[in-house]
Design an enzyme around this catalytic site. Structure first.
Site, short mmCIF file in Angstrom:
data_model
loop_
_atom_site.label_atom_id
_atom_site.label_comp_id
_atom_site.label_asym_id
_atom_site.label_seq_id
_atom_site.Cartn_x
_atom_site.Cartn_y
_atom_site.Cartn_z
CG HIS A 86 45.79 34.29 31.30
ND1 HIS A 86 45.27 34.25 30.03
CD2 HIS A 86 46.33 35.53 31.44
CE1 HIS A 86 45.47 35.41 29.43
NE2 HIS A 86 46.11 36.22 30.27
CG ASP A 165 36.96 40.69 26.82
OD1 ASP A 165 37.48 41.66 27.40
OD2 ASP A 165 37.61 39.92 26.09
NE ARG A 172 40.68 47.54 28.00
CZ ARG A 172 41.23 46.35 28.26
NH1 ARG A 172 40.53 45.23 28.12
NH2 ARG A 172 42.46 46.27 28.70
CB SER A 187 39.79 41.99 29.50
OG SER A 187 40.07 41.34 28.30
CE LYS A 191 39.43 37.53 27.48
NZ LYS A 191 40.24 38.26 26.53
N1 IUR Z 1 44.46 40.04 27.09
C1 IUR Z 1 43.14 40.09 27.34
O1 IUR Z 1 42.46 39.10 27.22
N2 IUR Z 1 42.62 41.25 27.74
C2 IUR Z 1 43.32 42.39 27.89
O2 IUR Z 1 42.80 43.41 28.25
C3 IUR Z 1 44.71 42.30 27.61
C4 IUR Z 1 45.26 41.13 27.21
I1 IUR Z 1 45.85 43.96 27.79
#
Ligand code: IUR
Length: 360
Positions: A86, A165, A172, A187, A191
């Protein structure tokens, strides 16, 4: 937890007390099953934002978010072989497009769930969709099938993956609570954890082209994400990398696919190639697939020089819907990649004016 009072949980966090694992789970489950009101979610997010989350709270939040929806499942014999990467996002960052097939060529399985662009940074899915026919929405059965035959796939998220999320992110965004390290960690890592992978490499970018401008904040986020990933049983490693200038020479969806193919053909710019090799080497090492990161780097490098990574990229494109003749044309040696990509005329004209092609 039997009966929970959401206002009591908000009060506790507002008063700077730590929430227990059960309390965090109760709140996140409430988000997923719509029993918590949006105003309560906003209030809790602000309490978390102002008072921060401890490492333990962050890991519990991440786990609860992962468990708020479906998680992927894989054949027993793949255990230990599932990996992913990621990036927090940067300009010209097409590393995933190169690294996923390179890792597959190293023998690991890569069920990569990627995202769309965020602010000024492009998304991996948008880049891939510039290849005519490339499908990023696939069922989990199809995903399994592609990984079985190709070793990797790059797809979008379904609504059933980490639904808490999606809701939390939307709130948010409108409550000025995006840039909190614990919330970002929950977050991102939830995932990845829902992919049920064994190892993960994180590219945490800092600099004027990155979401995080300064290296100290980037380091704190990296530590939190590594802690949370490891806490959920994923062997996680992170690299801090500079985003003070774009990665590679190409920026823009189709251009980045072109640079991906050139890099897989062994003609990529050094900064991009080195980052692919560094991230891949660390990942193979932490996954236990290479005895050291140095050896891991060599393995990744070899897949590029011997063409096996390019072959996987081509195979992945075909498996994800690209006309086989077009995929072959895109990846063939001495190919004109723009004969396959859209807006070829305009792009070529731009390149000839800027003379960017000369550098290859
Ligand atoms: N990408 C995500 O998947 N979550 C986040 O909170 C942010 C970037 I900032």
């Amino acid at each position: 937890m039997s009966s929970v009072s959401f206002p009591a949980l908000i009060t506790k966090k507002r008063n700077k007390e730590e929430l227990s694992r059960d309390e965090i789970e109760a709140f996140v489950n409430g988000i997923a099953n719509n029993s918590v009101q949006d105003s309560q979610i906003g209030a809790m997010l602000m309490a978390m934002y102002l008072n921060d989350l401890t490492m333990r709270e962050t890991t519990d939040l991440t786990r609860a978010m992962m468990n708020s929806g479906d998680t992927l499942s894989w054949p027993e014999e793949w255990k230990g072989n599932l990996v992913d990467k990621h990036s927090t996002g940067g300009v010209g960052d097409k590393v995933s497009l190169i690294l996923a097939p390179a890792l597959a060529a190293c023998g690991v399985k890569v069920p990569m769930i990627s995202g769309r662009g965020l602010e000024h940074t492009g998304g991996t899915l948008d880049k891939l969709e510039s290849i005519p026919g490339f499908q990023v929405s696939v069922t989990s059965e199809k995903m399994l099938d592609i990984i079985e035959t190709v070793g990797c796939c790059i797809v979008g998220q379904t609504k059933k993956l980490c639904p808490a999320d999606s809701k939390m992110y939307a709130i948010r965004d409108v409550t000025a609570t995006v840039d909190n390290l614990g919330l970002i960690t929950g977050s991102i890592i939830s995932k990845k954890a829902a992919e049920k992978i064994d190892a993960l490499v994180l590219d945490v970018k800092f600099g004027n082209g990155a979401f995080l401008k300064d290296i100290d904040t980037a380091r704190k986020l990296a530590r939190m994400m590594v802690g949370s990933g490891n806490g959920l049983g994923i062997n996680t490693v992170s690299l801090l990398t500079s985003m003070n200038s774009p990665l590679g020479k190409m920026v823009g969806n189709a251009l980045e696919v072109a640079e991906t193919v050139w890099t897989l053909q062994g003609n990529g710019p050094d900064d991009l190639l080195n980052l692919v090799i560094e991230l891949g080497g660390e990942l193979l090492s932490v996954a236990g697939k290479a005895p050291s990161s140095e050896e891991g780097r060599r393995m990744v490098k070899d897949t590029i020089s011997d063409g096996t990574a390019l072959a996987r990229f081509c195979h992945m494109a075909k498996a994800q819907g690209v006309d086989p003749a077009k995929a072959d044309a895109l990846c063939a040696p001495d190919t004109d990649v723009f004969s396959v990509l859209p807006r070829a005329g305009a792009i070529k004209e731009l390149l000839s004016r800027n003379r960017l092609c000369d550098r290859y």
